[in-house]
Design an enzyme around this catalytic site. Structure first.
Site, short mmCIF file in Angstrom:
data_model
loop_
_atom_site.label_atom_id
_atom_site.label_comp_id
_atom_site.label_asym_id
_atom_site.label_seq_id
_atom_site.Cartn_x
_atom_site.Cartn_y
_atom_site.Cartn_z
N LYS A 1 8.72 114.84 65.61
CA LYS A 1 10.14 115.15 65.72
C LYS A 1 10.75 114.42 66.92
O LYS A 1 11.62 113.58 66.76
CB LYS A 1 10.33 116.66 65.81
CG LYS A 1 9.82 117.34 64.54
CD LYS A 1 9.69 118.83 64.65
CE LYS A 1 8.93 119.41 63.48
NZ LYS A 1 9.55 119.20 62.17
N ASP B 1 5.19 126.75 71.35
CA ASP B 1 5.28 125.66 70.38
C ASP B 1 6.60 124.95 70.64
O ASP B 1 7.68 125.51 70.41
CB ASP B 1 5.24 126.25 68.97
CG ASP B 1 5.44 125.19 67.88
OD1 ASP B 1 5.64 124.01 68.21
OD2 ASP B 1 5.39 125.57 66.69
N TRP C 1 8.34 129.26 61.71
CA TRP C 1 7.19 128.66 62.39
C TRP C 1 6.43 129.70 63.20
O TRP C 1 5.19 129.71 63.20
CB TRP C 1 7.62 127.45 63.23
CG TRP C 1 8.05 126.35 62.32
CD1 TRP C 1 9.32 125.94 62.07
CD2 TRP C 1 7.21 125.59 61.44
NE1 TRP C 1 9.32 124.97 61.10
CE2 TRP C 1 8.04 124.72 60.70
CE3 TRP C 1 5.83 125.55 61.20
CZ2 TRP C 1 7.54 123.83 59.75
CZ3 TRP C 1 5.33 124.65 60.26
CH2 TRP C 1 6.18 123.81 59.54
#
Lengths: 359, 359
Positions: free
Chosen positions: A195, A171, A102
């Protein structure tokens, strides 16, 4: 009604109570004669939901007055661009930690907009990990330092955030609200909801007010954080049903005891699995122990054939979503806030049985 | 269960059958033991929904093989930027028709990226209207011509799309799927879902393949149409529940007889109101008759006091959302595909009674 143990990395399991509440109100929201998703985003019903969700996030995360909370669209993947568009001023460099898949995507998008310095690069190391403080090569006067608090694929989580002069950007898509944080130490936090927060389609952003105000001016209104700050996330039509689900999830979190209770629960749930992994050579954790994620427990079995059998047998016992990300393989048990402790215990029992049978 | 007549301009009323279906399946989707919103977007259940929605749009709109259909996030407001980012190449000019509030926003965002020519500017005219073919001042070699097929606020709708050499780009947020169209004449069509398609949080885009392929390269992956084309709208996590609702709405549309049936119904519903407006001086239509929208019927009463009383009395009779946009006032009855004909008849009856009482 059937309910399985859903270990999906995202979209992920939600609290059953929130689903049941949304179901009950789905067609006729609180006697209004409309679904919440059919209502104007400027009407009183939706506005109450929107404001409550914002207030609940502020309370749950103890967000100080120096910071604003906004809801956006496009997931963390869009934030990979919005962050440099807003915060990487001409002539500046942005520091990024490459901790895995990511972070790598965030770095690639930032390079479209300006100068990027990779302050540490260990995204391909196995065992997976996060950065050590003494390895960061930071740029003096950097626009910001970007980190990925929890690499969902590798299962490596930051335990102590870097201390920096530049604004810290993180993030937190896969561990927001899973533990107590000092929000004042961050310039900007973003998290796709799917999530730990709710359904996909809404992104939570927490931004220091002065950073939003001083952002680059010559970018589209829709991509400016300040636009959403100034309009309380109602500049354009928000994803109303997704925000409604966020509202229900934040209510549920408050009823559970908030972030402190979640942190204790998440430590307990993940320890159950890591203790089992450490008790045998049959299972091998993917991340260095000091960086093990409380959200995504990643591990390997002796062979890929055994991993395939493990996933298949677990699924037959109504434990779904255990297959590791397609880019890395292995096993990944995603156990976010809403994942029930009984499900973790069931997985641990299955792991013991599987080892006894195949080990 | 209570059900009112919801004239909201968006988010807007949805087919009752689709809401009831989603409610029934909300907690346990087809015996899977999970909600559809808890499932991986790469799993078989969601994938079936995603592919069916794409296929249904292709069938309903007769989208030719030269064009691709994609789902994006950020609403039409984000498309105001994505269009020039992708299609306005360096050195080119883009032509825009300023037909009102939404076109104006599209123009402002395009100017961030390059040269814009306003080919016709009548956005502030009252009665409201769309462009006449002979007034367009087009740029030779323009990157594209952008038009707003239906100005949701003003209630003015394009009846005959411009014939151009440049690719025709249209914001169809408020009338997509309301009538038959020759998609081959368009370079790009976009529509926020929350008016005629489903809940807010997902945007339908139809793009000519060659335009996506030849788009500007140095922009973020997430903002490239080609990224979403190449990944079948699964480059990042899509707004899965919103796409699921799109799927249910497209199923419903097919069962109703498709776009041809909707077009006949929409013509009939809007004619009921416009005929009534034309039969009296008490109500005055906002748009020029030849451009009257079949989706947003806008009109005025003799005074603002009467308009306020109209809205209040209608609401007491369970007809909600009739207040015109806050920027223009007046009355707006949004009667998208899913708005039932009985509701239009009820409004017409109320309008007659109101005039008899106050006229």
């Amino acid at each position: 009604m059937k309910r399985i143990y859903n270990f999906s990395a995202g979209p992920a399991t939600l609290p059953l109570e929130t689903l049941q509440q949304a179901q009950a109100d789905f067609v006729d929201y609180q006697g209004s004669g409309m679904s919440i998703m059919e209502m104007s985003h400027r009407g009183k019903h939706y506005d109450a939901v929107h404001q409550e969700a914002l207030a609940n996030f502020r309370e749950l995360l103890s967000v100080p007055d120096t910071h604003e909370i906004v809801f956006m669209q496009g997931g963390a993947t869009s934030q990979f661009s919005f962050v440099p568009m807003n915060l990487l001023h001409p002539g500046q460099t942005a520091d990024y930690i490459n901790s895995g898949a990511w972070a790598k995507k965030a770095i690639a998008e930032a390079k479209v907009f300006g100068s990027v310095n990779v302050a540490a690069d260990f995204g391909k190391e196995i065992p997976t990990r996060q950065a050590y403080a003494d390895e960061l090569k930071l740029t003096p006067g950097a626009a910001y330092l970007h980190c990925t608090s929890n690499e969902t694929i590798s299962g490596a989580q930051i335990k102590a955030f870097p201390e920096t002069e530049a604004p810290l950007v993180s993030d937190m898509s896969s561990d927001i609200l899973s533990r107590a944080l000092d929000i004042s130490k961050f310039g900007l936090i973003y998290a796709g909801a799917q999530k730990n927060l709710g359904p996909s389609g809404v992104t939570l952003v927490i931004i220091r007010k002065d950073l939003a105000e001083q952002a680059n001016a010559n970018i589209p209104e829709m991509f400016k954080y300040q636009t959403h700050v100034a309009n309380q996330s109602l500049y354009n039509t928000p994803p109303t049903f997704a925000v409604y689900m966020l509202c229900l999830v934040t209510r549920w979190l408050k009823a559970q005891g908030g972030v402190a209770a979640m942190e204790a629960l998440n430590n307990r749930k993940s320890a159950t699995l890591y203790d089992l992994i450490d008790s045998t050579d049959f299972y091998r954790g993917t991340a260095l122990p000091e960086f093990r994620s409380t959200m995504n427990v990643t591990f390997r079995l002796p062979t890929e054939e055994l991993e395939a059998a493990f996933i298949k047998e677990a699924k037959a016992m109504d434990m779904d979503g255990l297959k590791g990300h397609r880019s890395v393989g292995g096993i990944r048990a995603s156990i976010y806030n809403a994942f029930p402790e009984e499900g973790v215990d069931a997985l641990a029992a299955f792991m013991k049985d599987f080892e006894a049978k195949h080990g």
